[in-house]
Write a protein that holds these residues in place. Structure first.
Motif, PDB file in Angstrom:
ATOM      1  N   GLY A   1      29.772 -10.863 -32.098  1.00  0.00           N
ATOM      2  CA  GLY A   1      28.808 -10.114 -32.889  1.00  0.00           C
ATOM      3  C   GLY A   1      27.584 -10.950 -33.151  1.00  0.00           C
ATOM      4  O   GLY A   1      27.424 -12.041 -32.596  1.00  0.00           O
ATOM      5  N   GLU A   2      26.693 -10.437 -34.012  1.00  0.00           N
ATOM      6  CA  GLU A   2      25.489 -11.176 -34.346  1.00  0.00           C
ATOM      7  C   GLU A   2      25.093 -10.931 -35.791  1.00  0.00           C
ATOM      8  O   GLU A   2      25.564  -9.985 -36.446  1.00  0.00           O
ATOM      9  CB  GLU A   2      24.337 -10.787 -33.416  1.00  0.00           C
ATOM     10  CG  GLU A   2      23.790  -9.394 -33.631  1.00  0.00           C
ATOM     11  CD  GLU A   2      22.538  -9.127 -32.797  1.00  0.00           C
ATOM     12  OE1 GLU A   2      22.317  -9.868 -31.819  1.00  0.00           O
ATOM     13  OE2 GLU A   2      21.784  -8.201 -33.155  1.00  0.00           O
ATOM     14  N   VAL A   3      24.223 -11.801 -36.285  1.00  0.00           N
ATOM     15  CA  VAL A   3      23.735 -11.686 -37.658  1.00  0.00           C
ATOM     16  C   VAL A   3      22.712 -10.559 -37.722  1.00  0.00           C
ATOM     17  O   VAL A   3      21.697 -10.591 -37.036  1.00  0.00           O
ATOM     18  CB  VAL A   3      23.102 -13.007 -38.136  1.00  0.00           C
ATOM     19  CG1 VAL A   3      22.550 -12.850 -39.543  1.00  0.00           C
ATOM     20  CG2 VAL A   3      24.114 -14.141 -38.076  1.00  0.00           C
ATOM     21  N   GLN A   4      23.020  -9.577 -38.539  1.00  0.00           N
ATOM     22  CA  GLN A   4      22.093  -8.461 -38.719  1.00  0.00           C
ATOM     23  C   GLN A   4      21.048  -8.759 -39.784  1.00  0.00           C
ATOM     24  O   GLN A   4      19.913  -8.329 -39.695  1.00  0.00           O
ATOM     25  CB  GLN A   4      22.881  -7.202 -39.089  1.00  0.00           C
ATOM     26  CG  GLN A   4      22.086  -5.904 -38.983  1.00  0.00           C
ATOM     27  CD  GLN A   4      22.950  -4.699 -39.263  1.00  0.00           C
ATOM     28  OE1 GLN A   4      23.749  -4.707 -40.194  1.00  0.00           O
ATOM     29  NE2 GLN A   4      22.802  -3.662 -38.455  1.00  0.00           N
ATOM     30  N   ASP A   5      21.466  -9.517 -40.801  1.00  0.00           N
ATOM     31  CA  ASP A   5      20.547  -9.874 -41.880  1.00  0.00           C
ATOM     32  C   ASP A   5      21.085 -11.110 -42.593  1.00  0.00           C
ATOM     33  O   ASP A   5      22.298 -11.284 -42.707  1.00  0.00           O
ATOM     34  CB  ASP A   5      20.419  -8.715 -42.868  1.00  0.00           C
ATOM     35  CG  ASP A   5      19.181  -8.855 -43.756  1.00  0.00           C
ATOM     36  OD1 ASP A   5      18.340  -9.721 -43.449  1.00  0.00           O
ATOM     37  OD2 ASP A   5      19.075  -8.113 -44.749  1.00  0.00           O
TER      38      ASP A   5
ATOM     39  N   VAL B   1      27.672 -14.863 -33.487  1.00  0.00           N
ATOM     40  CA  VAL B   1      28.849 -15.445 -34.146  1.00  0.00           C
ATOM     41  C   VAL B   1      30.020 -15.360 -33.163  1.00  0.00           C
ATOM     42  O   VAL B   1      30.053 -14.503 -32.274  1.00  0.00           O
ATOM     43  CB  VAL B   1      29.196 -14.717 -35.455  1.00  0.00           C
ATOM     44  CG1 VAL B   1      28.149 -14.997 -36.508  1.00  0.00           C
ATOM     45  CG2 VAL B   1      29.367 -13.218 -35.241  1.00  0.00           C
ATOM     46  N   PHE B   2      30.992 -16.269 -33.329  1.00  0.00           N
ATOM     47  CA  PHE B   2      32.066 -16.412 -32.354  1.00  0.00           C
ATOM     48  C   PHE B   2      33.433 -16.428 -33.040  1.00  0.00           C
ATOM     49  O   PHE B   2      33.537 -16.665 -34.250  1.00  0.00           O
ATOM     50  CB  PHE B   2      31.872 -17.708 -31.551  1.00  0.00           C
ATOM     51  CG  PHE B   2      30.588 -17.763 -30.789  1.00  0.00           C
ATOM     52  CD1 PHE B   2      30.555 -17.421 -29.449  1.00  0.00           C
ATOM     53  CD2 PHE B   2      29.402 -18.148 -31.414  1.00  0.00           C
ATOM     54  CE1 PHE B   2      29.365 -17.468 -28.729  1.00  0.00           C
ATOM     55  CE2 PHE B   2      28.210 -18.192 -30.705  1.00  0.00           C
ATOM     56  CZ  PHE B   2      28.200 -17.847 -29.363  1.00  0.00           C
ATOM     57  N   ARG B   3      34.441 -16.184 -32.239  1.00  0.00           N
ATOM     58  CA  ARG B   3      35.806 -16.277 -32.743  1.00  0.00           C
ATOM     59  C   ARG B   3      36.070 -17.712 -33.212  1.00  0.00           C
ATOM     60  O   ARG B   3      35.718 -18.668 -32.528  1.00  0.00           O
ATOM     61  CB  ARG B   3      36.791 -15.901 -31.640  1.00  0.00           C
ATOM     62  CG  ARG B   3      38.252 -16.068 -32.026  1.00  0.00           C
ATOM     63  CD  ARG B   3      39.154 -15.731 -30.866  1.00  0.00           C
ATOM     64  NE  ARG B   3      40.549 -15.969 -31.202  1.00  0.00           N
ATOM     65  CZ  ARG B   3      41.563 -15.803 -30.361  1.00  0.00           C
ATOM     66  NH1 ARG B   3      41.331 -15.403 -29.118  1.00  0.00           N
ATOM     67  NH2 ARG B   3      42.796 -16.040 -30.754  1.00  0.00           N
ATOM     68  N   GLY B   4      36.655 -17.837 -34.383  1.00  0.00           N
ATOM     69  CA  GLY B   4      36.916 -19.160 -34.951  1.00  0.00           C
ATOM     70  C   GLY B   4      35.818 -19.659 -35.856  1.00  0.00           C
ATOM     71  O   GLY B   4      35.943 -20.746 -36.448  1.00  0.00           O
ATOM     72  N   ASP B   5      34.736 -18.888 -35.998  1.00  0.00           N
ATOM     73  CA  ASP B   5      33.635 -19.291 -36.880  1.00  0.00           C
ATOM     74  C   ASP B   5      34.022 -19.115 -38.348  1.00  0.00           C
ATOM     75  O   ASP B   5      34.627 -18.115 -38.739  1.00  0.00           O
ATOM     76  CB  ASP B   5      32.388 -18.455 -36.601  1.00  0.00           C
ATOM     77  CG  ASP B   5      31.602 -18.964 -35.403  1.00  0.00           C
ATOM     78  OD1 ASP B   5      32.022 -19.975 -34.812  1.00  0.00           O
ATOM     79  OD2 ASP B   5      30.575 -18.336 -35.060  1.00  0.00           O
TER      80      ASP B   5
END
Length: 207
Positions: free
Chosen positions: A65-69, A93-97
């Protein structure tokens, strides 16, 4: 005669119903205050061995996914890393973050399945797993999050296939069955009894 007897019985039990209703109302008010309050952790959400770096370095694997805000100071620690990076809008963003928001900070994520995650101020969450498959005729999702502290709200998208969406906390496992839910983890004000500790450790919540 029966009517009089029933009336007497009801009148004798009425104070207990009133007391129970007052207790329920009081518990609801306490819960609302707990949800609205910004809880302060007893220790820093950022581990002592982690260093905040300049710039940004992506995690390993495929982005989930990604940061929307993002507002304020939002940090991400990739899996098995001792470095933290500041998150900004459009960053992946990644798995394990592990995501950490500081005071007066918040972040919103858009996952691949179009679900939206929001972390409020002073929160810490781990993306343990975020799997989404659209190659088959029916969609499949397997999302596992761990909320260590703070407030999490999620708008879970509806899919046509199997969906496994769970959030673990220090005391409970929440299986999400709806589309909109919120979860709060705050400090423990007192030590729970043995009975409460057993109940909390084996608790399973369904929203």
């Amino acid at each position: 005669m029966k009517v009089i007897c029933y009336l007497v019985c009801w009148l004798s039990l009425f104070p207990f119903f009133v007391q129970a209703n007052e207790n329920i109302t009081e518990n609801k008010m306490e819960l609302l205050k707990f949800l609205e309050k910004e809880h302060v952790p007893s220790e820093s959400l950022l581990p002592d061995h982690v260093t905040v770096m300049k710039g940004f370095k992506p995690g390993t694997g495929v982005s989930v996914g990604e940061v929307q805000d993002a507002h304020g100071t939002v940090l991400v620690i990739h899996h098995d890393s001792a470095k933290a990076y500041r998150l900004q809008k459009k960053m992946p963003v990644f798995r394990g973050d592990t995501l950490i928001t500081e005071h007066n900070s918040r972040v919103t994520l858009l996952l691949l399945d179009k679900s939206v995650l929001s972390l409020d101020s002073r929160s810490k969450m781990l993306i343990k797993r975020s799997f989404y498959d659209v190659r088959s005729q029916k969609e499949r999702r397997n999302t596992k999050l761990q909320l260590f502290f703070g407030k999490l709200r999620s708008f879970v998208s509806k899919i046509t296939g199997d969906s496994d969406y769970t959030v673990t906390t220090p005391t409970a496992l929440a299986g999400v069955r709806g589309t909109d839910f919120a979860l709060v983890v705050g400090p423990v004000s007192r030590k729970p009894s043995k009975c409460e500790a057993f109940s909390q450790s084996s608790n399973s919540l369904s929203f």
